[in-house]
Design a protein around this motif. Structure first.
Motif, PDB file in Angstrom:
ATOM      1  N   ASP A  96       0.877  -0.803   0.258  1.00 35.53           N
ATOM      2  CA  ASP A  96      -0.340  -0.528   0.134  1.00 35.53           C
ATOM      3  C   ASP A  96       0.601   1.393   0.222  1.00 35.53           C
ATOM      4  N   THR A  97       1.968   1.083   0.612  1.00 33.63           N
ATOM      5  CA  THR A  97       3.336   2.237   0.144  1.00 33.63           C
ATOM      6  C   THR A  97       3.232   2.468  -1.153  1.00 33.63           C
ATOM      7  N   LEU A  98       3.317   2.126  -1.892  1.00 31.74           N
ATOM      8  CA  LEU A  98       4.018   1.958  -2.969  1.00 31.74           C
ATOM      9  C   LEU A  98       2.797   2.984  -3.881  1.00 31.74           C
ATOM     10  N   GLU A  99       2.364   3.386  -5.381  1.00 31.01           N
ATOM     11  CA  GLU A  99       1.021   3.902  -5.445  1.00 31.01           C
ATOM     12  C   GLU A  99       1.171   3.393  -6.893  1.00 31.01           C
ATOM     13  N   GLY A 100      -0.134   3.158  -6.889  1.00 35.35           N
ATOM     14  CA  GLY A 100      -0.743   2.515  -8.266  1.00 35.35           C
ATOM     15  C   GLY A 100      -0.495   0.625  -8.727  1.00 35.35           C
ATOM     16  N   VAL A 101      -0.203   0.328  -7.454  1.00 32.38           N
ATOM     17  CA  VAL A 101       0.267  -1.106  -6.983  1.00 32.38           C
ATOM     18  C   VAL A 101      -0.940  -1.493  -5.471  1.00 32.38           C
ATOM     19  N   LYS A 102      -1.996  -2.906  -6.544  1.00 29.93           N
ATOM     20  CA  LYS A 102      -2.742  -3.523  -5.779  1.00 29.93           C
ATOM     21  C   LYS A 102      -2.547  -5.248  -5.319  1.00 29.93           C
ATOM     22  N   VAL A 103      -2.410  -5.366  -4.099  1.00 24.85           N
ATOM     23  CA  VAL A 103      -1.886  -7.256  -4.311  1.00 24.85           C
ATOM     24  C   VAL A 103      -3.396  -7.983  -3.989  1.00 24.85           C
ATOM     25  N   ARG A 104      -3.111  -8.723  -4.814  1.00 22.20           N
ATOM     26  CA  ARG A 104      -3.714 -10.341  -5.584  1.00 22.20           C
ATOM     27  C   ARG A 104      -3.787 -10.998  -4.486  1.00 22.20           C
ATOM     28  N   ARG A 105      -2.768 -11.566  -4.556  1.00 21.33           N
ATOM     29  CA  ARG A 105      -2.913 -12.743  -3.555  1.00 21.33           C
ATOM     30  C   ARG A 105      -1.903 -12.799  -2.931  1.00 21.33           C
ATOM     31  N   VAL A 106      -1.564 -13.539  -2.348  1.00 19.82           N
ATOM     32  CA  VAL A 106      -0.191 -13.703  -1.390  1.00 19.82           C
ATOM     33  C   VAL A 106      -0.417 -15.149  -0.257  1.00 19.82           C
ATOM     34  N   ILE A 107       0.771 -15.397  -0.947  1.00 16.71           N
ATOM     35  CA  ILE A 107       0.813 -17.332  -0.506  1.00 16.71           C
ATOM     36  C   ILE A 107       1.870 -17.525   0.117  1.00 16.71           C
ATOM     37  N   PHE A 108       2.032 -18.156   0.874  1.00 17.09           N
ATOM     38  CA  PHE A 108       2.934 -18.413   1.972  1.00 17.09           C
ATOM     39  C   PHE A 108       3.014 -19.839   1.761  1.00 17.09           C
ATOM     40  N   ASN A 109       4.969 -20.327   1.632  1.00 17.36           N
ATOM     41  CA  ASN A 109       5.174 -21.725   1.601  1.00 17.36           C
ATOM     42  C   ASN A 109       6.161 -21.687   2.446  1.00 17.36           C
ATOM     43  N   LYS A 110       6.222 -22.184   3.842  1.00 13.50           N
ATOM     44  CA  LYS A 110       7.291 -22.221   4.210  1.00 13.50           C
ATOM     45  C   LYS A 110       8.578 -20.871   4.519  1.00 13.50           C
ATOM     46  N   ASP A 111       9.431 -20.807   3.614  1.00 12.19           N
ATOM     47  CA  ASP A 111      10.479 -19.357   3.896  1.00 12.19           C
ATOM     48  C   ASP A 111       9.423 -18.379   2.399  1.00 12.19           C
ATOM     49  N   VAL A 112       8.784 -19.105   1.777  1.00 14.00           N
ATOM     50  CA  VAL A 112       8.576 -18.288   0.355  1.00 14.00           C
ATOM     51  C   VAL A 112       7.792 -18.089   0.919  1.00 14.00           C
TER      52      VAL A 112
END
Length: 141
Positions: free
Chosen positions: A82-98
């Motif tokens: 959200d601190t970046l202008e014009g960028v929106k998150v669509r999906r966040v996937i956690f897989n161990k350390d990634v």
């Protein structure tokens, strides 16, 4: 004929003695009985009497709190993007350390160089918020 009967009798005796002295079989019976007692007590909401199965694992279903599903880390990813202008998150996937993050960008990216710079800016922002993860960012259209 007599030898055949004696050998069959000896084989039956050896088989029966091997089955009767199997300590693992008695352990399995005790485990099944323990499971049946605990399942029955859970159905009637009685406290467990025979064994204490509690641990300090915060990911247990009876200790959900704030850690279940990595909620705080997911919120940090959204806040960082959200601190970046014009960028929106669509999906966040956690897989161990990634952490795999899919984002959309408002501006039209025409070259691969612009895409790499934008991806690196997003990755850096998330990396500042969550330094313990390896961040993978993908810009989707």
């Amino acid at each position: 004929m007599r030898i055949a009967l004696v050998s069959v009798g000896l084989a039956a005796a050896v088989l029966l003695s091997a089955c009767a002295s199997n300590p693992q079989a008695t352990d399995e019976v005790q485990d099944v009985q323990f499971f049946a007692r605990n399942t029955d007590s859970m159905m009637h909401h009685e406290p467990k009497r025979s064994r204490n199965l509690q641990s300090d694992n915060p990911m247990q279903i009876n200790q959900v709190g704030e850690t279940w599903g990595l909620r705080k880390d997911r919120e940090k990813v959204y806040e960082a993007v959200d601190t970046l202008e014009g960028v929106k998150v669509r999906r966040v996937i956690f897989n161990k350390d990634v952490v795999r993050v899919r984002v959309t960008v408002d501006e039209d990216i025409k070259s691969n160089d612009e895409r790499m710079v934008t991806t690196q800016n997003i990755k850096t922002a998330i990396q500042r918020a969550l330094p313990r993860y390896n961040i993978r960012v993908k810009i989707v259209d």
